[in-house]
Design a protein around this motif. Sequence first.
Motif, PDB file in Angstrom:
ATOM      1  N   GLN A  15     -49.121  93.017 -98.942  1.00 50.70           N
ATOM      2  CA  GLN A  15     -50.382  92.407 -98.543  1.00 50.70           C
ATOM      3  C   GLN A  15     -50.992  91.769 -99.777  1.00 50.70           C
ATOM      4  O   GLN A  15     -50.938  92.338-100.873  1.00 50.70           O
ATOM      5  N   GLU A  16     -51.583  90.576 -99.608  1.00 58.73           N
ATOM      6  CA  GLU A  16     -52.168  89.858-100.740  1.00 58.73           C
ATOM      7  C   GLU A  16     -53.660  89.665-100.541  1.00 58.73           C
ATOM      8  O   GLU A  16     -54.134  89.422 -99.422  1.00 58.73           O
ATOM      9  N   LEU A  17     -54.379  89.766-101.648  1.00 58.95           N
ATOM     10  CA  LEU A  17     -55.815  89.486-101.677  1.00 58.95           C
ATOM     11  C   LEU A  17     -56.028  88.379-102.704  1.00 58.95           C
ATOM     12  O   LEU A  17     -55.834  88.598-103.898  1.00 58.95           O
ATOM     13  N   LEU A  18     -56.416  87.203-102.223  1.00 62.30           N
ATOM     14  CA  LEU A  18     -56.511  86.036-103.089  1.00 62.30           C
ATOM     15  C   LEU A  18     -57.958  85.584-103.274  1.00 62.30           C
ATOM     16  O   LEU A  18     -58.855  85.938-102.509  1.00 62.30           O
ATOM     17  N   ASN A  19     -58.165  84.791-104.331  1.00 64.64           N
ATOM     18  CA  ASN A  19     -59.433  84.103-104.568  1.00 64.64           C
ATOM     19  C   ASN A  19     -60.610  85.061-104.763  1.00 64.64           C
ATOM     20  O   ASN A  19     -61.676  84.883-104.196  1.00 64.64           O
ATOM     21  N   GLY A  20     -60.398  86.074-105.577  1.00 64.18           N
ATOM     22  CA  GLY A  20     -61.475  87.011-105.865  1.00 64.18           C
ATOM     23  C   GLY A  20     -60.918  88.289-106.451  1.00 64.18           C
ATOM     24  O   GLY A  20     -59.703  88.441-106.624  1.00 64.18           O
ATOM     25  N   CYS A  21     -61.806  89.225-106.747  1.00 63.74           N
ATOM     26  CA  CYS A  21     -61.391  90.485-107.361  1.00 63.74           C
ATOM     27  C   CYS A  21     -61.621  91.637-106.397  1.00 63.74           C
ATOM     28  O   CYS A  21     -62.700  91.766-105.804  1.00 63.74           O
ATOM     29  N   VAL A  22     -60.619  92.479-106.253  1.00 58.62           N
ATOM     30  CA  VAL A  22     -60.662  93.564-105.283  1.00 58.62           C
ATOM     31  C   VAL A  22     -61.765  94.572-105.598  1.00 58.62           C
ATOM     32  O   VAL A  22     -62.236  95.286-104.720  1.00 58.62           O
ATOM     33  N   CYS A  23     -62.201  94.635-106.852  1.00 62.58           N
ATOM     34  CA  CYS A  23     -63.214  95.639-107.203  1.00 62.58           C
ATOM     35  C   CYS A  23     -64.629  95.174-106.860  1.00 62.58           C
ATOM     36  O   CYS A  23     -65.571  95.951-106.953  1.00 62.58           O
ATOM     37  N   CYS A  24     -64.800  93.913-106.458  1.00 64.91           N
ATOM     38  CA  CYS A  24     -66.153  93.452-106.123  1.00 64.91           C
ATOM     39  C   CYS A  24     -66.133  92.552-104.892  1.00 64.91           C
ATOM     40  O   CYS A  24     -66.357  93.013-103.776  1.00 64.91           O
ATOM     41  N   THR A  25     -65.815  91.260-105.059  1.00 66.28           N
ATOM     42  CA  THR A  25     -65.963  90.314-103.956  1.00 66.28           C
ATOM     43  C   THR A  25     -65.009  90.573-102.795  1.00 66.28           C
ATOM     44  O   THR A  25     -65.286  90.179-101.663  1.00 66.28           O
ATOM     45  N   SER A  36     -63.728  93.751-102.037  1.00 67.74           N
ATOM     46  CA  SER A  36     -63.599  95.196-101.813  1.00 67.74           C
ATOM     47  C   SER A  36     -63.536  95.543-100.327  1.00 67.74           C
ATOM     48  O   SER A  36     -62.807  96.457 -99.923  1.00 67.74           O
ATOM     49  N   ASP A  37     -64.270  94.811 -99.475  1.00 67.46           N
ATOM     50  CA  ASP A  37     -64.253  95.100 -98.042  1.00 67.46           C
ATOM     51  C   ASP A  37     -62.912  94.748 -97.408  1.00 67.46           C
ATOM     52  O   ASP A  37     -62.477  95.382 -96.445  1.00 67.46           O
ATOM     53  N   LYS A  38     -62.244  93.750 -97.971  1.00 68.61           N
ATOM     54  CA  LYS A  38     -60.957  93.318 -97.414  1.00 68.61           C
ATOM     55  C   LYS A  38     -59.810  94.261 -97.809  1.00 68.61           C
ATOM     56  O   LYS A  38     -58.778  94.295 -97.138  1.00 68.61           O
ATOM     57  N   LEU A  39     -59.987  95.024 -98.889  1.00 70.35           N
ATOM     58  CA  LEU A  39     -58.937  95.960 -99.299  1.00 70.35           C
ATOM     59  C   LEU A  39     -58.702  96.996 -98.212  1.00 70.35           C
ATOM     60  O   LEU A  39     -57.548  97.350 -97.921  1.00 70.35           O
ATOM     61  N   GLU A  40     -59.760  97.485 -97.610  1.00 69.45           N
ATOM     62  CA  GLU A  40     -59.637  98.471 -96.534  1.00 69.45           C
ATOM     63  C   GLU A  40     -58.771  97.932 -95.400  1.00 69.45           C
ATOM     64  O   GLU A  40     -57.907  98.635 -94.868  1.00 69.45           O
ATOM     65  N   ILE A  41     -58.965  96.673 -95.053  1.00 70.06           N
ATOM     66  CA  ILE A  41     -58.201  96.063 -93.966  1.00 70.06           C
ATOM     67  C   ILE A  41     -56.723  95.966 -94.336  1.00 70.06           C
ATOM     68  O   ILE A  41     -55.836  96.265 -93.528  1.00 70.06           O
ATOM     69  N   LYS A  42     -56.455  95.549 -95.591  1.00 70.01           N
ATOM     70  CA  LYS A  42     -55.067  95.407 -96.038  1.00 70.01           C
ATOM     71  C   LYS A  42     -54.359  96.764 -96.076  1.00 70.01           C
ATOM     72  O   LYS A  42     -53.199  96.889 -95.665  1.00 70.01           O
ATOM     73  N   LEU A  43     -55.048  97.777 -96.595  1.00 68.41           N
ATOM     74  CA  LEU A  43     -54.451  99.114 -96.650  1.00 68.41           C
ATOM     75  C   LEU A  43     -54.193  99.655 -95.246  1.00 68.41           C
ATOM     76  O   LEU A  43     -53.132 100.252 -94.985  1.00 68.41           O
ATOM     77  N   ALA A  44     -55.155  99.441 -94.351  1.00 67.54           N
ATOM     78  CA  ALA A  44     -54.988  99.925 -92.979  1.00 67.54           C
ATOM     79  C   ALA A  44     -53.777  99.268 -92.324  1.00 67.54           C
ATOM     80  O   ALA A  44     -53.007  99.928 -91.612  1.00 67.54           O
ATOM     81  N   ASP A  94     -63.716 101.047-109.588  1.00 65.03           N
ATOM     82  CA  ASP A  94     -64.225 100.307-108.441  1.00 65.03           C
ATOM     83  C   ASP A  94     -63.124 100.049-107.415  1.00 65.03           C
ATOM     84  O   ASP A  94     -63.373 100.013-106.209  1.00 65.03           O
ATOM     85  N   VAL A  95     -61.893  99.867-107.894  1.00 61.52           N
ATOM     86  CA  VAL A  95     -60.754  99.713-106.978  1.00 61.52           C
ATOM     87  C   VAL A  95     -60.530 101.003-106.205  1.00 61.52           C
ATOM     88  O   VAL A  95     -60.302 100.997-104.989  1.00 61.52           O
ATOM     89  N   LEU A  96     -60.618 102.132-106.905  1.00 60.73           N
ATOM     90  CA  LEU A  96     -60.473 103.426-106.223  1.00 60.73           C
ATOM     91  C   LEU A  96     -61.557 103.613-105.174  1.00 60.73           C
ATOM     92  O   LEU A  96     -61.280 104.053-104.052  1.00 60.73           O
ATOM     93  N   HIS A  97     -62.785 103.274-105.535  1.00 61.43           N
ATOM     94  CA  HIS A  97     -63.893 103.417-104.579  1.00 61.43           C
ATOM     95  C   HIS A  97     -63.663 102.548-103.347  1.00 61.43           C
ATOM     96  O   HIS A  97     -63.940 102.957-102.218  1.00 61.43           O
ATOM     97  N   ALA A  98     -63.141 101.326-103.579  1.00 58.99           N
ATOM     98  CA  ALA A  98     -62.866 100.426-102.460  1.00 58.99           C
ATOM     99  C   ALA A  98     -61.748 100.966-101.574  1.00 58.99           C
ATOM    100  O   ALA A  98     -61.664 100.628-100.392  1.00 58.99           O
ATOM    101  N   SER A  99     -60.890 101.807-102.135  1.00 52.63           N
ATOM    102  CA  SER A  99     -59.773 102.382-101.372  1.00 52.63           C
ATOM    103  C   SER A  99     -60.206 103.581-100.535  1.00 52.63           C
ATOM    104  O   SER A  99     -59.502 103.962 -99.591  1.00 52.63           O
ATOM    105  N   LEU A 100     -61.324 104.175-100.889  1.00 54.30           N
ATOM    106  CA  LEU A 100     -61.770 105.403-100.219  1.00 54.30           C
ATOM    107  C   LEU A 100     -62.555 105.067 -98.962  1.00 54.30           C
ATOM    108  O   LEU A 100     -63.773 105.219 -98.894  1.00 54.30           O
TER     109      LEU A 100
END
Length: 307
Positions: free
Chosen positions: A59-69, A71-79, A102-108
């Motif tokens: 899964q890819e997250l483009l055009n931003g940083c997973v720890c801030c902008t 972070s909400d999309k990381l949950e979707i990718k992990l799911a 912040d990446v860990l927090h976004a994963s929780l």
Amino acid sequence: MKQVEIIVLSGFLGAGKTTLLQRLLEHEKEQGRKIGVVMNEMGNVSIDSDAVPNDTPLQELLNGCVCCTLSDKLEIKLAGLVQDHDLDAIYIETTGIAHPVDVLHASLSPMLANRLNIKSVITLLDSVTWQKRDTLNVQMRQLISEQVKHADLVLLNKIDSVSADDKQAIEAEIRALNPDGNIVPTTFARVDPTELTAARKKVTRDHIKLHAADQLHIKTFVYTFSKPIDEEQFESFLRDMPDSIYRIKGYLRFQEGKTLLFQYSYGMPVYQPADLKYTNTLVFIGDQLDHDALHHAMRELEQQKQA
């Protein structure tokens, strides 16, 4: 219910995270484990994902940083990875300017709380960049220190580029920041994979929030060449370009006919042979990038005729 391990690969721009990820994926395959990958890129074009084998769920997250902008999309990718694949672990390769906590927090995510096991944060540290960190702005220096401070394991990469005395000094500085983490010196991210896969999460200390878009002022610029460019002129551009460009990566085709994977960080260009099928696109990452100036410079390269 089976839990999927989460391993975060952290480290500043150009430290060698993708090379490390490749070695870890090879090791995991040898062990018969099923692995998924989340790759985060600051730009809107993915370059490093080519390093992930086709049979590895990605899964890819483009055009931003997973720890801030993002972070909400990381949950979707992990799911998506957890629900669609029977995985043993997921590696999250962060951008070079991500804060691992912040990446860990976004994963929780509450949705995935019973499905994920936060295993470890592995930070890859470029020995030369660490020595030259005083040349970076205050926020960047702080970020690198935070990446070291919150790692369960610090890989001190490119150690062959510093003297024995410097190596000892760097290790002492890392130990002062992170007394509980393990330190493993290495070159080209070569390390016994069992040392990495055995790393375990420690208690997270308080951390300083540093976001790419505001405090760090990080921007990206993407340019796709319509035709091959002159190698000598491109090298001239690299010598004269502003210090605010921290990282360049992508694919280049020179007029001599070579298509290459290109990576640049802190004065060090690296060229590797690449398949001709790749689009000739470069991604620039830096501090307050001048998009107009970069676009003009790339257009000039396209218009140069081979001598």
